[in-house]
Write an enzyme that holds these catalytic residues in place. Structure first.
Site, mmCIF file in Angstrom:
data_model
loop_
_atom_site.group_PDB
_atom_site.id
_atom_site.type_symbol
_atom_site.label_atom_id
_atom_site.label_comp_id
_atom_site.label_asym_id
_atom_site.label_seq_id
_atom_site.Cartn_x
_atom_site.Cartn_y
_atom_site.Cartn_z
ATOM 1 N N ASP A 8 37.408 36.005 42.786
ATOM 2 C CA ASP A 8 36.785 34.727 42.447
ATOM 3 C C ASP A 8 37.751 33.928 41.593
ATOM 4 O O ASP A 8 38.285 34.429 40.594
ATOM 5 C CB ASP A 8 35.474 34.939 41.691
ATOM 6 C CG ASP A 8 34.792 33.623 41.346
ATOM 7 O OD1 ASP A 8 34.273 32.974 42.264
ATOM 8 O OD2 ASP A 8 34.802 33.259 40.151
ATOM 9 N N GLU B 48 36.843 32.970 48.566
ATOM 10 C CA GLU B 48 35.963 31.890 48.991
ATOM 11 C C GLU B 48 36.786 30.708 49.493
ATOM 12 O O GLU B 48 37.859 30.399 48.939
ATOM 13 C CB GLU B 48 35.075 31.449 47.824
ATOM 14 C CG GLU B 48 33.956 30.510 48.233
ATOM 15 C CD GLU B 48 33.015 30.226 47.071
ATOM 16 O OE1 GLU B 48 32.024 29.511 47.285
ATOM 17 O OE2 GLU B 48 33.293 30.704 45.962
ATOM 18 N N CYS C 216 15.512 40.992 38.173
ATOM 19 C CA CYS C 216 15.808 42.382 37.777
ATOM 20 C C CYS C 216 16.437 42.478 36.400
ATOM 21 O O CYS C 216 16.848 43.567 35.986
ATOM 22 C CB CYS C 216 16.711 43.035 38.813
ATOM 23 S SG CYS C 216 18.354 42.283 38.939
ATOM 24 N N ASP D 114 31.855 35.024 36.683
ATOM 25 C CA ASP D 114 32.939 35.187 37.654
ATOM 26 C C ASP D 114 32.944 36.588 38.255
ATOM 27 O O ASP D 114 33.227 36.759 39.453
ATOM 28 C CB ASP D 114 34.283 34.886 36.995
ATOM 29 C CG ASP D 114 34.368 33.452 36.495
ATOM 30 O OD1 ASP D 114 33.664 32.598 37.065
ATOM 31 O OD2 ASP D 114 35.147 33.186 35.566
#
Length: 404
Positions: free
Chosen positions: A201, A285, A360, A367
């Site tokens: 990322d 990405e 949760c 990141d």
């Protein structure tokens, strides 16, 4: 996962080998510097003259749609250059004929890209800005020197690849230094990887955050040199245009820009090489870098990181070191999705650096959470597309090493 695909690198493959670019600095004397500048000036003049002719043809066709003239190709431009331009400018014969020829070829390719709406309209070239020229013919490489037509033997600061006979070389300048580049053929390596799949990322605070927990910081070379660069440009503004002091100040600014770019490139080279060598499958990405740079508040920091260069280097280094690059679609919500339960958040502002899942109660760095989701997406693509025999055997070796 239909919006995820495997990325294709821009390098050339030939007989199971790769063709990559090699660039190094030249060690030249004053006479060679003058001759290189003549070649660059001739190539620039040929480009500008050819661009003038092409613009005249386009204007004529626009005014007279019934009597259109064929748009000139690279061969047509060269024939016109020999008949019209070289006769009026005899200094063309002082340099190699390849310099204007390749300049007109590049101009023809630029217009083809413009007509296909890939790039914008070609612009006129200015002296001192990205000067370069290309030569071909009898080119020889020997240890720390290279022989090119007309110019002769030119020394280099570093050792050149052995047994290479390039068909053409490109010589360019940056500030007061000259560089030579050519293509070489290498064999891809298929070494043992430490981790099979990893997600990467990209961000502003940290350049790259891996799903393994590793964090790589960017060089931020422009940010560290911004005050000095601003001061030098302010001093240059007070110089008389065209004076000797103005040229000296412009050279200092160009040197600082080159230093900033070299620091950024060196940092990206180290990070991408480490990731490509130690990971079998890499998931990143597909960022809309051009759209992100339109944000005035983040454009400077984004440009200083070099996201596009990071991906470009990964694309060819993964093939060079036997890895695979998986590019996840830009609309995949890697930052908003919980890497623990898979629940997607409705909104996530840039101020929230810690990802907290309301379902949760999972807490993680923003990141790191995104990189884990990119790793999962890459795994799904690998399992869906399948691996070849070499990849399967390599992953089995990695499992055996991890078991030991």
């Amino acid at each position: 996962m239909s919006n995820i695909h495997l990325a294709l690198s821009g390098i050339c493959l030939y007989n199971n080998s790769m063709i990559i670019g090699f660039k190094t600095q030249l060690k030249i004397n004053q006479s060679q510097r003058l001759l290189l500048a003549k070649h660059a000036g001739t190539a620039r003049h040929a480009w500008n003259q050819g661009l003038c002719l092409c613009k005249e043809v386009l204007n004529y066709n626009r005014i007279n749609p019934d009597e259109k003239i064929k748009f000139p190709s690279a061969i047509d431009l060269h024939k016109w250059l020999v008949v019209s331009v070289k006769v009026a400018n005899p200094w063309y014969y002082e340099v190699s004929k390849c310099a204007p020829q390749y300049a007109l070829r590049a101009l023809s390719d630029a217009f083809k890209a413009f007509f296909k709406k890939v790039k914008g309209f070609p612009k006129f070239k200015k002296r001192g800005r990205n000067d370069s020229f290309t030569l071909d013919g009898s080119i020889q490489i020997d240890h720390r020197q290279v022989k090119v037509p007309v110019i002769g033997w030119i020394k280099t600061y570093e050792r050149l690849p052995h047994g290479v006979r390039p068909k053409s070389v490109t010589i360019s300048t940056s500030a007061d230094k000259w560089f030579i580049s050519f293509k070489i053929e290498v064999e891809p390596s298929d070494s043992l990887k430490l981790v099979d799949v990893v997600g990467v990322d990209l961000g502003i605070n940290h350049l790259a955050t891996l799903s393994t927990g590793e964090v790589f910081d960017g060089a931020k070379s422009y940010k560290s040199s911004e005050n000095k660069l601003s001061r030098m440009q302010w001093l240059n503004r007070r110089k008389q245009v065209g004076s000797s002091n103005c040229k000296k100040a412009q050279l200092k600014v160009a040197k600082l820009h080159r230093k900033v770019a070299n620091i950024r490139k060196h940092t990206l080279d180290k990070i991408t090489t480490y990731i490509s060598k130690n990971h079998a499958v890499i998931g990143i990405e597909n960022l809309n870098v051009r759209g992100m740079l339109s944000n005035g508040k983040l454009a400077k920091a984004l440009a200083d990181m070099g996201f596009y260069e990071f991906r470009r280097q990964l694309e060819y280094k993964t093939q060079l070191y036997g890895s695979k690059l998986v590019v996840v679609d830009r609309f995949y919500p890697s930052s908003k999705t919980c890497s623990s339960c898979g629940i997607k958040k409705e909104s996530l502002s840039l101020k929230e650096r810690i990802f907290i899942c309301e379902h949760c109660l999972f807490e993680c760095d923003r990141d790191l959470n995104a990189s884990i989701n990119l790793e999962k997406a890459a795994r799904s693509v690998v399992s869906a597309c399948g691996l070849d025999s070499a990849d399967t055997s390599r992953l089995k070796q990695e499992e055996n090493v991890s078991n030991c």
